[in-house]
Design a protein around this motif. Structure first.
Motif, short mmCIF file in Angstrom:
data_model
loop_
_atom_site.label_atom_id
_atom_site.label_comp_id
_atom_site.label_asym_id
_atom_site.label_seq_id
_atom_site.Cartn_x
_atom_site.Cartn_y
_atom_site.Cartn_z
N SER A 1 10.44 -4.28 -8.58
CA SER A 1 9.95 -3.64 -9.68
C SER A 1 11.03 -3.09 -10.66
O SER A 1 10.93 -3.39 -11.77
N SER A 2 12.18 -2.83 -10.02
CA SER A 2 13.30 -2.24 -11.20
C SER A 2 13.73 -3.58 -11.93
O SER A 2 14.17 -3.40 -13.04
N SER B 1 5.98 -2.58 2.17
CA SER B 1 5.38 -1.60 1.24
C SER B 1 4.66 -0.49 1.83
O SER B 1 4.51 0.45 1.03
N TYR C 1 4.46 -0.04 -8.40
CA TYR C 1 5.52 0.84 -8.72
C TYR C 1 4.62 1.84 -9.71
O TYR C 1 3.85 1.30 -10.52
#
Length: 295
Positions: A225-226, A101, A243
């Motif tokens: 996240s998507s 990340s 996000y």
């Protein structure tokens, strides 16, 4: 005894198969067999037990393996040190991560500082990363959880809170915090077992009486996240991987210190080039900056 014999011996020991080792080394099987035979003749003992088509290190082979691996490791470190001191080549930084990340920002900072240095990054499970570390095949690892060992240096960089990500419109989206027990009946998206954050979260959830139900398990943390945004499930996501979109709400976890430690690891005996030292400085500076921002 020749270096080539040691190299061939280590590859056969790792693959436990003469044909596969020959293919990996780009030599004929007969040539490889003769080389191993000469090594065993030189040592005066067999190094492998033949079990069908498989080869397994015997007691002699296991003892010799540790010494041979160490010998080639030290020679490779000597080669890197001479190359670094003589500036014969810019080289490539070898990096392994279990947590990616923060990696884009770190690599951007390092590239701005040293545009002449190339890097190669591998995203690995904790066990895969430890294997490369013990072999001394990477300059640095960015890991969560931290790893300790006799030949591993470990420097904690950041304490990263883990949040619960829910899509807008979810029953919990109007909350700012949540207790773990309230998530008992939720469907989750996450990475596979073997990644530090997944193993940590599963362990803590189990301690409060439930095991998360995963409808998606992958090896690309950035995809979570998507999936949350699409309403596939909710997720445990570290704050550094948050996000910035408008369609996800992040909740703090109540009554439990749900955090992960991000650490920089390196092999205690691996030669650290000047470029690698500069990379470590960039990592320390980056996490120092975000620590000040979060405090």
């Amino acid at each position: 005894m020749e270096l080539l014999q040691l190299k061939y011996f280590l590859e056969v020991a790792r693959l436990e198969h003469m044909t596969e080792a020959a293919r990996s080394l780009h030599v004929t099987q007969s040539s490889l067999s003769k080389t191993i035979g000469r090594l065993e003749e030189n040592l005066g003992v067999p190094l492998f037990d033949r079990i069908g088509r498989k080869l397994r290190l015997n007691e002699f082979g296991s003892r010799f393996y540790r010494r041979a691996e160490r010998a080639l490791f030290e020679l490779e470190q000597g080669k890197q040190e001479i190359s670094d001191v003589s500036r014969q080549e810019h080289g490539t930084l070898e990096l392994a991560v279990t947590t990616a990340s923060t990696l884009p920002q770190i690599l951007r900072e390092f590239r701005n500082k040293r545009p002449d240095i190339q890097f190669h990054v591998q995203m690995l499970t904790t066990q895969e990363m430890v294997t490369l570390l013990h072999r001394g095949e990477v300059d640095f690892c960015l890991s969560s959880p931290p790893i300790k060992g006799e030949d591993i240096e470990c420097q904690i960089m950041f304490i990263d809170p883990i949040l619960v990500a829910v899509p807008k419109g979810h029953r919990l989206a109007n909350r700012n915090s949540i207790s773990l027990t309230e998530l008992r009946d939720e469907c989750f998206v996450g990475v596979k077992r073997g990644y530090g954050t997944r193993d940590l979260v599963d362990s803590i959830c189990k301690s409060v009486g439930f095991e998360p139900t995963y409808v998606y398990e992958g090896d690309e943390p950035a995809r979570l996240s998507s999936l949350v945004e699409a309403g596939i499930g909710i997720a445990f996501i570290p704050s550094t991987a948050r996000y910035s979109g408008e369609h996800i709400k992040y909740l703090k976890v109540e009554n439990h210190e749900l955090v992960r430690e991000i650490a920089l690891l390196w092999h205690r005996s691996r030669y650290i080039s000047r470029a690698a030292l500069e990379f470590r400085e960039v990592v320390v500076e980056y996490f120092g900056t975000i620590s000040k921002q979060t405090n």
